[in-house]
Design an enzyme around this catalytic site. Structure first.
Site, PDB file in Angstrom:
ATOM      1  N   HIS A  84      36.372  35.912  40.980  1.00  0.00           N
ATOM      2  CA  HIS A  84      36.177  34.976  39.875  1.00  0.00           C
ATOM      3  C   HIS A  84      36.184  35.689  38.515  1.00  0.00           C
ATOM      4  O   HIS A  84      35.528  36.716  38.352  1.00  0.00           O
ATOM      5  CB  HIS A  84      34.848  34.233  40.035  1.00  0.00           C
ATOM      6  CG  HIS A  84      34.721  33.529  41.337  1.00  0.00           C
ATOM      7  ND1 HIS A  84      34.084  34.085  42.423  1.00  0.00           N
ATOM      8  CD2 HIS A  84      35.175  32.308  41.737  1.00  0.00           C
ATOM      9  CE1 HIS A  84      34.137  33.238  43.440  1.00  0.00           C
ATOM     10  NE2 HIS A  84      34.788  32.163  43.052  1.00  0.00           N
ATOM     11  N   SER A 105      35.277  26.800  43.703  1.00  0.00           N
ATOM     12  CA  SER A 105      34.266  27.595  43.005  1.00  0.00           C
ATOM     13  C   SER A 105      34.542  27.799  41.525  1.00  0.00           C
ATOM     14  O   SER A 105      33.619  28.080  40.758  1.00  0.00           O
ATOM     15  CB  SER A 105      34.121  28.970  43.668  1.00  0.00           C
ATOM     16  OG  SER A 105      35.370  29.644  43.689  1.00  0.00           O
ATOM     17  N   ASP A 114      33.384  39.047  39.612  1.00  0.00           N
ATOM     18  CA  ASP A 114      33.279  39.610  40.958  1.00  0.00           C
ATOM     19  C   ASP A 114      34.705  39.848  41.453  1.00  0.00           C
ATOM     20  O   ASP A 114      35.647  39.858  40.656  1.00  0.00           O
ATOM     21  CB  ASP A 114      32.445  38.712  41.888  1.00  0.00           C
ATOM     22  CG  ASP A 114      33.011  37.298  42.015  1.00  0.00           C
ATOM     23  OD1 ASP A 114      34.209  37.102  41.768  1.00  0.00           O
ATOM     24  OD2 ASP A 114      32.237  36.386  42.369  1.00  0.00           O
TER      25      ASP A 114
END
Length: 364
Positions: A342, A49, A339
């Site tokens: 990340h 990600s 978040d």
């Protein structure tokens, strides 16, 4: 009065042009200078990600972020499947290298043949070196990312010829970013691999897959291969919440596991670099710069390093970080993390510039 008006207009025009020139100049200076007459025609991304630019959007998986508030600082506040408030390292690398503004996802339906020339991201949020890691959350494993890469090579050859394709493969920056989900999800959070392996043996398993992946990339024509280290995974907000006690401290065991894997990975990358002819395989340490920012946030203009901006900042990530979260912070530039997992674009920018300044010459 007409002369005064004309003079004022001239002065305003002068300052406008001056401002434009200053902006252009400062932007040009921000670009990384390459040694000699070398060029990086494209950046090609694999992994998770951190460098996914939208490959998970159409997957049947909970690991998605193509909805608000993700992307609120992206173009027009558009959620694109990037796990951040704005750009991610994939974009920042091509921007800093002066290649293009954004690195598209390989599965983006709007992708055009010319976009392939300057690179794409195959990365899928939630994936890892351990095949189990991708299976846990139904995302694209590294093995499938390699299949997509092979398909990409075929498209390059059919559209632009074999000679140009070989040039792109040999000169492009091919970057691998993985490992954090193996440790955070497969080992510590779910505990599945913890039942089967201790930390030394699990990091050996990760290393075996990481080494095999780099060899596969080399076999397919890649010659400039950068491999990111695991980050200080014990310091991301969600890990602090789950294992950091009442004070939500960094999880020491998780950070030690990351450091052990990194030591093994660094040694293996050195070995590969010495044994793969005409290749430059580079180990890229991102553990230390991110850890330093987390421990010294005010030096970089941050106020919060132990929580994310989205929601409470303690657990919200992917589908839990959504438009219904009314507590999402107003000023994400004050936060190291967007978040619970990340970093913000601001954090990514700091790290990407440091990485390029330190490692770019090692690819030549």
């Amino acid at each position: 009065m007409k002369e005064d008006s004309s003079s004022s207009s001239t002065i305003l025009l002068f300052f406008f042009l001056y401002s434009v020139l200053v902006f252009v100049s400062s932007t040009a200076e921000a670009k990384i200078k390459l040694p000699g007459n070398e060029t990086v025609p494209a950046v090609i991304m694999f992994g998770d990600s951190i460098v996914d630019t939208g490959n998970n959007n159409n997957l049947r998986s909970v690991v998605k972020c193509n909805f608000s508030p993700y992307g609120r600082d992206f173009k027009g506040g558009m959620p694109t499947g990037r796990f951040s408030n704005g750009k991610v390292p994939s974009d920042l690398l091509v921007e800093e290298l002066g290649i293009k503004e954004l690195l598209p996802a390989y599965v983006d339906p709007s992708l055009k043949p010319n976009d392939l020339l300057t690179g794409v991201s195959f990365a899928s949020g939630g994936s890892g070196y351990d095949p189990l890691t991708s299976n846990l959350v139904s995302v694209t494993p590294l093995s499938t990312q390699l299949q997509q890469f092979n398909e990409y090579i075929g498209k390059l050859k059919s559209n632009f010829g074999e000679e140009r394709t070989n040039f792109i493969l040999s000169k492009s920056g091919v970057i691998v970013v993985a490992g954090s989900n193996d440790l955070a999800n497969s080992y510590f959070t779910t505990g599945i691999r913890k039942l089967q392996y201790d930390i030394p043996s699990y990091t050996d398993l990760m290393l075996k897959h990481a080494s095999a992946f780099v060899k596969e990339l080399y076999g397919m024509g890649a010659r400039r291969i950068g491999v990111f280290s695991a980050p200080p995974i014990g310091c991301v907000p969600s890990m602090r919440t789950l294992g950091g006690g009442l004070q939500r401290d960094c999880v020491h065991e998780a950070n030690e596991a990351a450091k052990l894997f990194n030591a093994k990975l660094s040694a293996e990358i050195d070995h590969l670099n010495n044994n793969l002819p005409q290749a430059k395989v580079v180990y890229i340490n991102v553990y230390d710069p991110l850890f330093y920012i987390i421990k010294n946030p005010t030096k970089y203009g941050f106020q919060v390093a132990d929580k994310g901006c989205c929601g409470t900042g303690t657990l919200e990530v992917a589908i839990l970080c959504n438009r219904l979260e009314l507590h999402t912070c107003r000023y994400d530039s004050n936060y190291v993390f967007w978040d619970s997992y990340h970093p913000t674009e601001k954090t990514y920018r700091i790290i990407v510039r440091r990485v390029l300044q330190k490692y770019i010459t090692r690819f030549y």
